[in-house]
Scaffold this motif. Structure first.
Motif, PDB file in Angstrom:
ATOM      1  N   VAL A   5       0.951  -1.264  -0.111  1.00 31.76           N
ATOM      2  CA  VAL A   5      -0.020  -0.106   0.103  1.00 31.76           C
ATOM      3  C   VAL A   5       0.656   1.310   0.079  1.00 31.76           C
ATOM      4  CG1 VAL A   5      -1.832   1.233   1.228  1.00 31.76           C
ATOM      5  CG2 VAL A   5      -1.827  -1.114   1.236  1.00 31.76           C
ATOM      6  N   GLU A   6       0.809   2.079  -1.042  1.00 29.16           N
ATOM      7  CA  GLU A   6       1.469   3.391  -1.090  1.00 29.16           C
ATOM      8  C   GLU A   6       0.674   4.303  -0.442  1.00 29.16           C
ATOM      9  OE1 GLU A   6       2.107   1.212  -5.171  1.00 29.16           O
ATOM     10  OE2 GLU A   6       0.642   1.610  -3.906  1.00 29.16           O
ATOM     11  N   SER A   7       1.490   5.298   0.087  1.00 31.81           N
ATOM     12  CA  SER A   7       0.726   6.612   0.597  1.00 31.81           C
ATOM     13  C   SER A   7       1.781   7.713   0.442  1.00 31.81           C
ATOM     14  CB  SER A   7       0.347   6.393   1.932  1.00 31.81           C
ATOM     15  OG  SER A   7       1.387   6.023   2.723  1.00 31.81           O
ATOM     16  N   GLY A   8       1.291   8.798   0.696  1.00 28.54           N
ATOM     17  CA  GLY A   8       2.196  10.100   0.670  1.00 28.54           C
ATOM     18  C   GLY A   8       2.221  10.948  -0.452  1.00 28.54           C
ATOM     19  N   GLY A   9       1.127  10.534  -1.555  1.00 26.66           N
ATOM     20  CA  GLY A   9       1.234  11.349  -2.674  1.00 26.66           C
ATOM     21  C   GLY A   9       0.537  12.859  -2.624  1.00 26.66           C
ATOM     22  N   GLY A  10       0.350  13.465  -3.474  1.00 33.71           N
ATOM     23  CA  GLY A  10      -0.512  14.787  -3.315  1.00 33.71           C
ATOM     24  C   GLY A  10      -0.057  15.747  -4.367  1.00 33.71           C
ATOM     25  N   PHE A  37       8.328   2.826  -9.025  1.00 33.40           N
ATOM     26  CA  PHE A  37       7.835   3.231 -10.450  1.00 33.40           C
ATOM     27  C   PHE A  37       7.095   4.102 -10.667  1.00 33.40           C
ATOM     28  CE2 PHE A  37      10.124  -0.556 -12.347  1.00 33.40           C
ATOM     29  CZ  PHE A  37      10.406  -1.374 -11.063  1.00 33.40           C
ATOM     30  N   ARG A  38       6.865   4.724 -11.673  1.00 36.81           N
ATOM     31  CA  ARG A  38       5.958   6.019 -11.920  1.00 36.81           C
ATOM     32  C   ARG A  38       5.468   5.713 -13.362  1.00 36.81           C
ATOM     33  NH1 ARG A  38       9.824  11.271 -11.680  1.00 36.81           N
ATOM     34  NH2 ARG A  38      10.893  10.927 -13.695  1.00 36.81           N
ATOM     35  N   PRO A  88       7.604  19.623 -12.523  1.00 40.91           N
ATOM     36  CA  PRO A  88       6.521  19.329 -13.197  1.00 40.91           C
ATOM     37  C   PRO A  88       6.686  17.761 -13.690  1.00 40.91           C
ATOM     38  CG  PRO A  88       6.815  21.438 -13.441  1.00 40.91           C
ATOM     39  CD  PRO A  88       8.049  20.904 -12.628  1.00 40.91           C
ATOM     40  N   GLU A  89       7.741  17.413 -14.235  1.00 43.07           N
ATOM     41  CA  GLU A  89       7.868  16.108 -15.096  1.00 43.07           C
ATOM     42  C   GLU A  89       7.758  15.213 -14.146  1.00 43.07           C
ATOM     43  OE1 GLU A  89       9.835  19.178 -15.428  1.00 43.07           O
ATOM     44  OE2 GLU A  89      11.924  18.736 -15.620  1.00 43.07           O
ATOM     45  N   ASP A  90       8.002  15.348 -12.785  1.00 47.08           N
ATOM     46  CA  ASP A  90       7.833  14.151 -11.889  1.00 47.08           C
ATOM     47  C   ASP A  90       6.398  13.869 -11.691  1.00 47.08           C
ATOM     48  OD1 ASP A  90      10.400  15.873 -10.100  1.00 47.08           O
ATOM     49  OD2 ASP A  90      10.574  13.955 -11.360  1.00 47.08           O
ATOM     50  N   THR A  91       5.480  14.447 -12.020  1.00 49.95           N
ATOM     51  CA  THR A  91       4.062  14.372 -12.113  1.00 49.95           C
ATOM     52  C   THR A  91       3.672  12.872 -12.702  1.00 49.95           C
ATOM     53  OG1 THR A  91       3.466  16.773 -12.037  1.00 49.95           O
ATOM     54  CG2 THR A  91       1.696  14.872 -12.735  1.00 49.95           C
ATOM     55  N   ALA A  92       3.249  12.069 -11.818  1.00 51.76           N
ATOM     56  CA  ALA A  92       2.748  10.626 -12.236  1.00 51.76           C
ATOM     57  C   ALA A  92       2.255   9.911 -11.036  1.00 51.76           C
ATOM     58  CB  ALA A  92       3.967  10.126 -12.685  1.00 51.76           C
ATOM     59  N   VAL A  93       1.688   8.857 -11.458  1.00 51.68           N
ATOM     60  CA  VAL A  93       1.027   7.845 -10.302  1.00 51.68           C
ATOM     61  C   VAL A  93       2.342   7.120 -10.028  1.00 51.68           C
ATOM     62  CG1 VAL A  93      -0.284   6.077  -9.801  1.00 51.68           C
ATOM     63  CG2 VAL A  93      -1.086   7.934 -11.171  1.00 51.68           C
ATOM     64  N   TYR A  94       2.601   7.116  -8.716  1.00 53.34           N
ATOM     65  CA  TYR A  94       3.950   6.067  -8.209  1.00 53.34           C
ATOM     66  C   TYR A  94       3.423   5.026  -7.342  1.00 53.34           C
ATOM     67  CZ  TYR A  94       7.074  10.237  -9.114  1.00 53.34           C
ATOM     68  OH  TYR A  94       7.359  11.231  -9.755  1.00 53.34           O
ATOM     69  N   TYR A  95       4.035   3.801  -7.984  1.00 57.25           N
ATOM     70  CA  TYR A  95       3.924   2.501  -7.768  1.00 57.25           C
ATOM     71  C   TYR A  95       5.074   2.068  -6.932  1.00 57.25           C
ATOM     72  CZ  TYR A  95       0.058   2.710 -11.018  1.00 57.25           C
ATOM     73  OH  TYR A  95      -0.925   3.139 -11.813  1.00 57.25           O
ATOM     74  N   CYS A  96       4.982   1.232  -5.933  1.00 53.13           N
ATOM     75  CA  CYS A  96       6.260   0.301  -5.483  1.00 53.13           C
ATOM     76  C   CYS A  96       5.720  -1.265  -5.814  1.00 53.13           C
ATOM     77  CB  CYS A  96       6.153   0.467  -4.049  1.00 53.13           C
ATOM     78  SG  CYS A  96       4.832   0.014  -2.903  1.00 53.13           S
ATOM     79  N   ALA A  97       6.635  -1.935  -5.826  1.00 54.27           N
ATOM     80  CA  ALA A  97       6.561  -3.162  -6.321  1.00 54.27           C
ATOM     81  C   ALA A  97       7.915  -3.980  -5.596  1.00 54.27           C
ATOM     82  CB  ALA A  97       6.471  -3.353  -7.968  1.00 54.27           C
ATOM     83  N   THR A  98       7.491  -5.445  -5.738  1.00 59.32           N
ATOM     84  CA  THR A  98       8.641  -6.506  -5.308  1.00 59.32           C
ATOM     85  C   THR A  98       9.207  -7.042  -6.318  1.00 59.32           C
ATOM     86  OG1 THR A  98       7.498  -8.304  -4.838  1.00 59.32           O
ATOM     87  CG2 THR A  98       7.357  -6.805  -3.013  1.00 59.32           C
ATOM     88  N   ALA A  99      10.479  -7.344  -6.315  1.00 59.53           N
ATOM     89  CA  ALA A  99      11.099  -8.447  -7.086  1.00 59.53           C
ATOM     90  C   ALA A  99      10.832  -9.803  -6.510  1.00 59.53           C
ATOM     91  CB  ALA A  99      12.603  -8.113  -7.251  1.00 59.53           C
ATOM     92  N   ALA A 100      11.411 -10.798  -7.082  1.00 59.61           N
ATOM     93  CA  ALA A 100      11.168 -12.105  -6.764  1.00 59.61           C
ATOM     94  C   ALA A 100      11.945 -12.323  -5.239  1.00 59.61           C
ATOM     95  CB  ALA A 100      11.808 -13.201  -7.816  1.00 59.61           C
ATOM     96  N   LEU A 101      11.449 -13.246  -4.266  1.00 64.31           N
ATOM     97  CA  LEU A 101      12.066 -13.375  -3.213  1.00 64.31           C
ATOM     98  C   LEU A 101      13.470 -13.618  -2.955  1.00 64.31           C
ATOM     99  CD1 LEU A 101      11.433 -13.962  -0.163  1.00 64.31           C
ATOM    100  CD2 LEU A 101      10.957 -16.399  -0.588  1.00 64.31           C
ATOM    101  N   TYR A 102      14.049 -12.776  -2.422  1.00 66.30           N
ATOM    102  CA  TYR A 102      15.804 -13.062  -2.369  1.00 66.30           C
ATOM    103  C   TYR A 102      16.501 -12.639  -3.563  1.00 66.30           C
ATOM    104  CZ  TYR A 102      14.365 -16.032   1.924  1.00 66.30           C
ATOM    105  OH  TYR A 102      13.746 -16.375   2.948  1.00 66.30           O
ATOM    106  N   GLY A 120      -0.608   2.226  -6.204  1.00 63.86           N
ATOM    107  CA  GLY A 120      -0.110   3.665  -6.670  1.00 63.86           C
ATOM    108  C   GLY A 120      -0.822   4.849  -5.685  1.00 63.86           C
ATOM    109  N   THR A 121      -0.071   5.860  -5.739  1.00 65.45           N
ATOM    110  CA  THR A 121      -0.138   6.957  -5.220  1.00 65.45           C
ATOM    111  C   THR A 121       0.108   8.208  -6.059  1.00 65.45           C
ATOM    112  OG1 THR A 121      -0.232   8.275  -3.374  1.00 65.45           O
ATOM    113  CG2 THR A 121       1.815   7.286  -3.809  1.00 65.45           C
ATOM    114  N   PRO A 122      -0.812   9.089  -6.369  1.00 64.78           N
ATOM    115  CA  PRO A 122      -0.835  10.098  -7.268  1.00 64.78           C
ATOM    116  C   PRO A 122       0.193  11.365  -6.767  1.00 64.78           C
ATOM    117  CG  PRO A 122      -2.877  10.194  -6.453  1.00 64.78           C
ATOM    118  CD  PRO A 122      -2.204   8.956  -6.025  1.00 64.78           C
ATOM    119  N   VAL A 123       0.891  11.882  -7.804  1.00 65.27           N
ATOM    120  CA  VAL A 123       1.849  13.078  -7.244  1.00 65.27           C
ATOM    121  C   VAL A 123       1.747  13.990  -8.497  1.00 65.27           C
ATOM    122  CG1 VAL A 123       4.104  13.813  -7.054  1.00 65.27           C
ATOM    123  CG2 VAL A 123       3.638  11.515  -6.070  1.00 65.27           C
TER     124      VAL A 123
END
Length: 127
Positions: A5-10, A37-38, A88-102, A120-123
């Motif tokens: 769960v992402e948070s903190g965007g705005g 990612f965004r 302004p070019e940083d404007t996007a929806v930001y997502y976090c994600a995991t790679a494979a375990l270990y 995702g959380t929008p910025v």
């Protein structure tokens, strides 16, 4: 159940800062390489930063180097993305994600190498 769960965007003015959080449940975040990612409207999802499991090595896209910092707090099962000097070019929806375990990484990962995603959380950077 694995959940991110992402948070903190705005909305922030150019030159401002935000800190995004990626909170994990259902698994131990420290066992995974985590990426931020965004995706801006009409553009492909792009890698912003990642932090490797085990060694904690960090990697950044050239566009954010020196402005963004990724970190993790294993006790809180959370990864952060501190974003400073926003443009302004940083404007996007930001997502976090995991790679494979270990999976230990030595470079910034591509989005199609990731396994689990948050919603995702929008910025928006605008005056």
């Amino acid at each position: 159940q694995v959940q991110l769960v992402e948070s903190g965007g705005g909305l922030v003015q150019p030159g401002g800062s935000l800190r995004l959080s990626c909170a994990a449940s259902g698994f131990t975040l420290g066992d995974y390489t985590i990426g931020w990612f965004r995706q801006a409207p009409g553009k492909e999802r792009e890698g912003v930063s990642c932090i490797s499991t085990f060694y904690g090595s960090t990697y950044y896209a050239d566009s954010v180097k020196g402005r963004f910092t990724i970190s993790r707090d294993n006790a809180k099962n959370t990864v952060y993305l501190q974003m400073n000097s926003l443009k302004p070019e940083d404007t996007a929806v930001y997502y976090c994600a995991t790679a494979a375990l270990y999976m230990v990484v030595t470079r910034l990962l591509h989005w199609d190498e990731m396994e689990y995603w948050g919603k995702g959380t929008p910025v928006t950077v605008s005056s």
